[in-house]
Write an enzyme that holds these catalytic residues in place. Structure first.
Site, mmCIF file in Angstrom:
data_model
loop_
_atom_site.group_PDB
_atom_site.id
_atom_site.type_symbol
_atom_site.label_atom_id
_atom_site.label_comp_id
_atom_site.label_asym_id
_atom_site.label_seq_id
_atom_site.Cartn_x
_atom_site.Cartn_y
_atom_site.Cartn_z
ATOM 1 N N HIS A 1 0.856 -1.210 0.000
ATOM 2 C CA HIS A 1 0.000 0.000 0.000
ATOM 3 C C HIS A 1 0.879 1.243 0.000
ATOM 4 O O HIS A 1 1.275 1.746 1.053
ATOM 5 C CB HIS A 1 -0.962 0.015 1.188
ATOM 6 C CG HIS A 1 -2.036 1.067 1.025
ATOM 7 N ND1 HIS A 1 -3.379 0.781 1.038
ATOM 8 C CD2 HIS A 1 -1.961 2.402 0.815
ATOM 9 C CE1 HIS A 1 -4.072 1.889 0.844
ATOM 10 N NE2 HIS A 1 -3.237 2.898 0.717
ATOM 11 N N GLU B 1 -11.671 3.616 5.993
ATOM 12 C CA GLU B 1 -10.611 4.509 6.477
ATOM 13 C C GLU B 1 -11.284 5.690 7.193
ATOM 14 O O GLU B 1 -11.111 5.877 8.384
ATOM 15 C CB GLU B 1 -9.766 4.998 5.286
ATOM 16 C CG GLU B 1 -8.659 5.971 5.642
ATOM 17 C CD GLU B 1 -7.969 6.545 4.400
ATOM 18 O OE1 GLU B 1 -8.547 6.529 3.296
ATOM 19 O OE2 GLU B 1 -6.834 7.046 4.546
HETATM 20 N N1 HPA Z 1 -7.052 7.253 1.078
HETATM 21 C C1 HPA Z 1 -7.726 7.870 0.116
HETATM 22 N N2 HPA Z 1 -7.129 8.417 -0.913
HETATM 23 C C2 HPA Z 1 -5.804 8.379 -0.984
HETATM 24 C C3 HPA Z 1 -5.059 7.759 -0.012
HETATM 25 C C4 HPA Z 1 -5.704 7.159 1.058
HETATM 26 O O1 HPA Z 1 -5.097 6.559 1.938
HETATM 27 N N3 HPA Z 1 -3.749 7.871 -0.348
HETATM 28 C C5 HPA Z 1 -3.725 8.550 -1.513
HETATM 29 N N4 HPA Z 1 -4.972 8.855 -1.911
HETATM 30 ZN ZN ZN Z 2 -3.798 4.888 0.182
#
Ligand code: HPA
Ligand code: ZN
Length: 330
Positions: A23, A197
């Site tokens: 990631h 997230e």
């Molecule tokens: N989340 C959402 N969009 C993103 C992320 C992430 O962790 N990293 C780069 N773009």
């Molecule tokens: Zn990401």
């Protein structure tokens, strides 16, 4: 003098562990110094100011700012060179790099020249196996994502292994992309999605519903016992990036981060950095954090490292993991 072999320090142990990184966004890996290398007219102070942020919206803005500094194929190539040098120095043997193709197309750049330059750069770094994930922006909608995923399918032979969606979960639900995910899978691509997230477990369920085989972050799965059981039973790994989650305020403090609780629930986990330059981290730092803050033993760190190969979308990377970490993967 007899030779006394001493225990390696935590940092030595983490560094010598063979690791894969699953990631990691190229655009979020560009250090201020590298931006200055690309744009000598900018001062380090100007760059650092633009890269400082608070909260998730602030993070997305900084991410776009950095992406906008990648103005040419040569700029992307320099960014990749610096990233691969850093990964090799950390004993990262395989990486799946997420490329924000949605942003490249939005900027009106020619993906062909950029991707060709990136593939050429990879040849200069034989110590690391590089595969690619082409990522679309959720809030830009399915039309834009279709253009991204078509290109992913076209570049499969050149090392693209998967597609993903990132950006704002609240303003671009996974379900919008259901048909496109099905078509991508039919074209032989693997599927990941940022989810859970900033939004709750229902967002992870949606990502699963559209076929995601790994979840970017997914940390809010900790709020749903059934979801954790599902992830465990179906071996859907979470790509967990603790420093990222604190920096974007997805969790309030590192101490409150659910890494340990997810691990104890048997959820498959792979550690990642997400955007190491924006979050002032590295893969070694994330492993050290797991030990120092979440009490991961060395044996557990070694299992995390084994997972990082095991959950790769690339067969050769998985085989490499079995070769370099034969005992840990069981
Ligand atoms: N989340 C959402 N969009 C993103 C992320 C992430 O962790 N990293 C780069 N773009
Ligand atoms: Zn990401």
């Amino acid at each position: 003098m007899p030779f006394i072999e001493s225990e390696p320090t935590l940092h030595e142990y983490v560094k010598q562990l063979p690791k894969a990184e699953l990631h990691l966004h190229l655009e979020g890996s560009v250090e201020a110094q590298t931006i200055q290398e690309i744009h000598p007219e900018l001062t380090l102070h100007e760059i650092q100011t633009a890269m400082r942020f608070s909260g998730f919206a602030g993070f997305l803005k900084a991410y776009v700012w950095v992406s906008q500094r990648l103005t040419t194929a040569a700029a992307y190539r320099i960014a990749l060179r610096r990233l691969l040098e850093s990964l090799v120095s950390q004993n990262v043997l395989a990486v799946e790099i997420t490329l924000s193709v949605g942003v490249i197309l939005w900027k009106g750049q020619a993906l062909e020249a950029i991707f060709e330059a990136l593939c050429q750069e990879c040849e200069a770094h034989p110590a690391i196996r590089v595969r690619w994930i082409f990522d679309a922006i959720r809030q830009f909608g399915a039309g834009q994502a279709a253009a991204v995923f078509e290109r992913a399918a076209a570049y499969r032979q050149a090392g693209v292994v998967a597609i993903g969606i990132g950006g704002d979960e609240e303003r671009g639900p996974a379900i919008w992309f259901a048909d496109l995910y099905r078509r991508a899978q039919d074209a032989g691509l693997c599927l990941t999605a940022h989810a859970g997230e900033t939004a709750g477990p229902e967002s992870v369920w949606q990502a699963i519903q559209i076929g995601a085989q790994r979840i970017g972050h997914g940390i809010r799965a900790v709020e749903d016992v059934k979801l954790m059981a599902y992830l465990r039973e179906h071996q859907i790994a979470l790509e967990v990036c603790p420093s990222s989650n604190v920096a974007t305020a997805a969790v309030r403090t590192l101490e409150e981060h659910p890494l340990r609780r997810l691990w104890e629930a048997g959820v498959p986990i792979v550690l990642g950095t997400d955007d190491p330059a924006l979050f002032a981290t590295s893969l070694c730092k994330e492993y050290a954090l797991a030990a120092e803050l979440f009490n991961f033993s060395r044996e557990e760190l070694s299992r995390l490292a084994a997972n990082s190969f095991r959950f790769s979308f690339d067969r050769l990377s998985r085989e490499l993991g079995q070769h370099v970490l034969p005992a840990a993967g069981e």
